[in-house]
Design an enzyme around this catalytic site. Structure first.
Site, short mmCIF file in Angstrom:
data_model
loop_
_atom_site.label_atom_id
_atom_site.label_comp_id
_atom_site.label_asym_id
_atom_site.label_seq_id
_atom_site.Cartn_x
_atom_site.Cartn_y
_atom_site.Cartn_z
N ASN A 42 67.81 -1.42 43.05
CA ASN A 42 66.69 -1.14 42.01
C ASN A 42 66.32 0.23 41.84
O ASN A 42 65.44 0.60 41.06
CB ASN A 42 65.37 -1.81 42.52
CG ASN A 42 64.53 -1.23 43.72
OD1 ASN A 42 65.23 -0.55 44.52
ND2 ASN A 42 63.51 -1.73 43.89
N ASP A 65 66.13 -5.94 41.95
CA ASP A 65 65.15 -5.73 43.01
C ASP A 65 65.17 -6.74 44.09
O ASP A 65 65.02 -8.28 43.57
CB ASP A 65 63.71 -5.70 42.48
CG ASP A 65 62.59 -5.22 43.28
OD1 ASP A 65 62.86 -5.68 44.72
OD2 ASP A 65 61.84 -4.44 43.04
N LYS A 104 56.93 -6.12 50.64
CA LYS A 104 57.84 -7.25 50.13
C LYS A 104 59.41 -6.83 50.29
O LYS A 104 59.99 -7.95 50.40
CB LYS A 104 57.36 -7.22 48.78
CG LYS A 104 56.04 -7.66 48.53
CD LYS A 104 55.60 -7.78 46.90
CE LYS A 104 54.07 -7.72 46.82
NZ LYS A 104 53.96 -7.48 45.02
N THR A 105 59.69 -5.88 50.03
CA THR A 105 61.22 -5.60 50.34
C THR A 105 61.64 -5.85 51.76
O THR A 105 62.85 -6.74 51.78
CB THR A 105 61.65 -4.10 49.90
OG1 THR A 105 61.11 -3.79 48.66
CG2 THR A 105 62.92 -3.82 50.30
N TYR A 158 56.08 0.06 56.77
CA TYR A 158 57.56 -0.24 57.34
C TYR A 158 57.74 -0.53 58.45
O TYR A 158 58.61 -1.59 58.76
CB TYR A 158 57.95 1.68 57.15
CG TYR A 158 59.22 1.88 57.44
CD1 TYR A 158 60.47 1.41 56.51
CD2 TYR A 158 59.70 2.30 58.79
CE1 TYR A 158 61.64 1.81 56.65
CE2 TYR A 158 61.10 2.76 58.74
CZ TYR A 158 61.90 2.33 57.79
OH TYR A 158 63.52 2.71 58.07
N THR A 188 69.46 9.39 60.85
CA THR A 188 70.71 9.50 60.26
C THR A 188 70.55 10.64 59.24
O THR A 188 69.73 10.52 58.55
CB THR A 188 71.21 8.41 59.97
OG1 THR A 188 71.39 7.51 61.26
CG2 THR A 188 72.65 8.48 59.47
P1 NAD Z 1 67.36 5.24 51.14
O1 NAD Z 1 66.04 5.34 50.75
O2 NAD Z 1 68.50 6.54 50.63
O3 NAD Z 1 68.21 3.94 50.66
C1 NAD Z 1 67.58 3.02 50.32
C2 NAD Z 1 68.36 2.23 49.18
O4 NAD Z 1 67.46 0.70 49.06
C3 NAD Z 1 67.83 3.14 47.85
O5 NAD Z 1 69.05 2.93 47.03
C4 NAD Z 1 66.69 2.09 47.33
O6 NAD Z 1 66.73 2.45 45.67
C5 NAD Z 1 67.49 0.82 47.63
N1 NAD Z 1 66.07 -0.22 47.51
C6 NAD Z 1 64.86 -0.05 47.90
N2 NAD Z 1 64.08 -1.19 47.86
C7 NAD Z 1 64.77 -1.95 47.10
C8 NAD Z 1 64.48 -3.16 46.63
N3 NAD Z 1 63.28 -3.83 46.60
N4 NAD Z 1 65.57 -3.85 45.78
C9 NAD Z 1 66.86 -3.27 45.80
N5 NAD Z 1 67.09 -2.10 46.34
C10 NAD Z 1 66.12 -1.31 47.03
O7 NAD Z 1 67.43 5.14 52.87
P2 NAD Z 1 68.72 5.07 53.44
O8 NAD Z 1 68.24 6.34 54.71
O9 NAD Z 1 69.99 5.30 53.22
O10 NAD Z 1 68.32 4.04 54.56
C11 NAD Z 1 68.92 2.56 54.27
C12 NAD Z 1 68.60 1.79 55.30
O11 NAD Z 1 68.77 1.96 56.86
C13 NAD Z 1 67.02 1.12 55.14
O12 NAD Z 1 66.76 -0.27 55.45
C14 NAD Z 1 66.25 2.07 56.16
O13 NAD Z 1 65.03 1.43 56.56
C15 NAD Z 1 67.30 2.08 57.39
N6 NAD Z 1 67.16 3.26 58.26
C16 NAD Z 1 67.59 4.29 58.10
C17 NAD Z 1 67.42 5.62 58.93
C18 NAD Z 1 67.86 6.90 58.51
O14 NAD Z 1 67.74 7.82 59.58
N7 NAD Z 1 68.72 7.16 57.59
C19 NAD Z 1 66.86 5.21 60.07
C20 NAD Z 1 66.33 3.87 60.35
C21 NAD Z 1 66.54 2.93 59.53
#
Ligand code: NAD
Ligand code: UDP
Length: 327
Positions: A42, A65, A104-105, A158, A188
């Protein structure tokens, strides 16, 4: 043993959150391996520019979404083999700016994607987080530790919704036999994270490249363990390839631990920056320490290969190319 070496066959893989930081890296890797990729996003925190130059017949983007059920027949003809759910804001400033959307997500969105997995008899991988451990009273954190989370603080939108997402997955597994996999990702970093994401690695690199003040929240004694994104993507794919009765949760992260002050000094040194370090207020409930125990992940033959020095060099080179800065 739980790891299973899969033969390379073309699969149809749905990646929710595929335009985000980890999602973009995963999309590119799985496309290179000749899979069909359906990216759902989204664009809440993800960027179209991350994926818009992908020119492949095997790639389809659906703006959607996940809070709302996907009317799959209208948009997707093929059977889905695997679903990676990376859709959720992950940066504290982003999720705290949209707390109810985040909840909600991670709850409605996870239900909707699990229904899709059930209908397609697809494997479903949920990206949970080290945040489920909250302010940990055990160090390093093992999967068996239940955590120490403030259930109603500013991070709870979160932390608690990710904890609930794990419960939803396990109950689909128990009630319906859905093939679920849960990974708990620790910090990460790497290319394709939005420069304005707000997390520590991008903030410090951009500040250093612009010779602006490096903003340490608190005194910088809090610790984090940083995993390069290529290692993370490999871990996600290994987890998806495990036997169907292996659900996790599994920690994925790099156990090398650094204080935020040490990390700031490293970024300044590597960018040859003239930035000064300043101290800013510590955000609510900011965890004091974080380090994964990765013994379980090692049973999938996975461990991080890229040390922080090497990963930071690659990441700094990426941001040098994409941001407009003055030396
Ligand atoms: P990011 O914010 O770069 O990517 C998240 C993506 O999800 C984005 O493209 C966003 O637009 C999309 N998104 C969010 N809500 C949405 C919805 N309701 N519908 C459709 N798309 C939606 O974050 P990231 O770092 O790439 O994280 C990816 C996943 O890994 C997440 O679930 C996050 O919780 C988990 N995570 C990441 C880290 C890290 O260090 N990067 C650590 C712990 C957990
Ligand atoms: N942090 C910081 N300066 C920044 C951004 C973050 O000192 O500009 C700190 C933050 O308070 C936390 C750590 O760096 O202690 C990691 O923050 P991040 O937002 O990357 O992720 P978290 O692990 O807290 O989810």
């Amino acid at each position: 043993m739980i790891a299973k070496k899969e033969k390379k066959i073309m699969k149809t893989i749905l990646i929710a959150g595929g335009a985000g930081f980890i999602g973009t890296n995963l999309t590119k890797r799985l496309l290179n391996e000749e899979n069909n990729i359906i990216c759902i996003d989204n664009f809440h925190t993800g960027k179209l520019k991350n994926i818009e130059n992908i020119k492949s017949d095997n790639f389809k983007l659906i703006k959607h979404d996940i809070i709302n059920p996907l009317k799959i027949d209208e948009k997707i003809d093929e059977k889905i083999d695997e679903i990676y759910n990376l859709a959720s804001p992950a940066s504290p400033p982003h999720y705290q700016a949209a707390p109810l959307q985040t909840i909600k997500t991670n709850i409605h969105g996870v239900f909707n994607l699990l229904e899709l997995a059930k209908e397609n008899d697809a494997k479903f991988l949920q990206t949970s987080t080290s945040e489920v451990y909250g302010e940990p009273l055990e160090h390093p954190q093992k999967e068996s530790y239940w955590g120490n989370v403030n259930p109603n603080g500013f991070r709870s939108c979160y932390d608690e919704s990710k904890r609930c997402s794990e419960s939803i997955c396990m109950n689909y597994y128990r009630e319906y036999g859905t093939k679920v996999k849960i990974v708990r990702i620790f910090n990460t970093y790497g290319p394709y994270m939005d420069p304005k994401d707000g997390r520590v690695v991008t903030n410090f690199i951009i500040e250093a490249l612009k010779n602006e003040n490096i903003t340490i929240y608190g005194d910088g004694s809090q610790t984090r363990s940083f995993c390069y994104v290529d290692d993370m993507v490999e871990g996600l794919i290994r987890m998806m390839g495990t036997d169907d009765d292996f659900t996790g949760p599994v920690n994925l992260g790099n156990p090398e631990e650094f204080s935020i002050l040490e990390f700031a000094k490293k970024v300044i040194e590597k960018t040859n920056s003239s930035s000064n370090i300043i101290n800013c207020p510590l955000p609510h409930d900011d965890p004091t320490q974080r380090k994964p125990d990765i013994a379980l992940a090692k049973r999938m033959d996975w461990k991080p290969e890229i040390k922080l020095d090497e990963g930071l060099d690659k990441t700094i080179e990426y941001y040098k190319k994409i941001i407009d800065y003055q030396i």
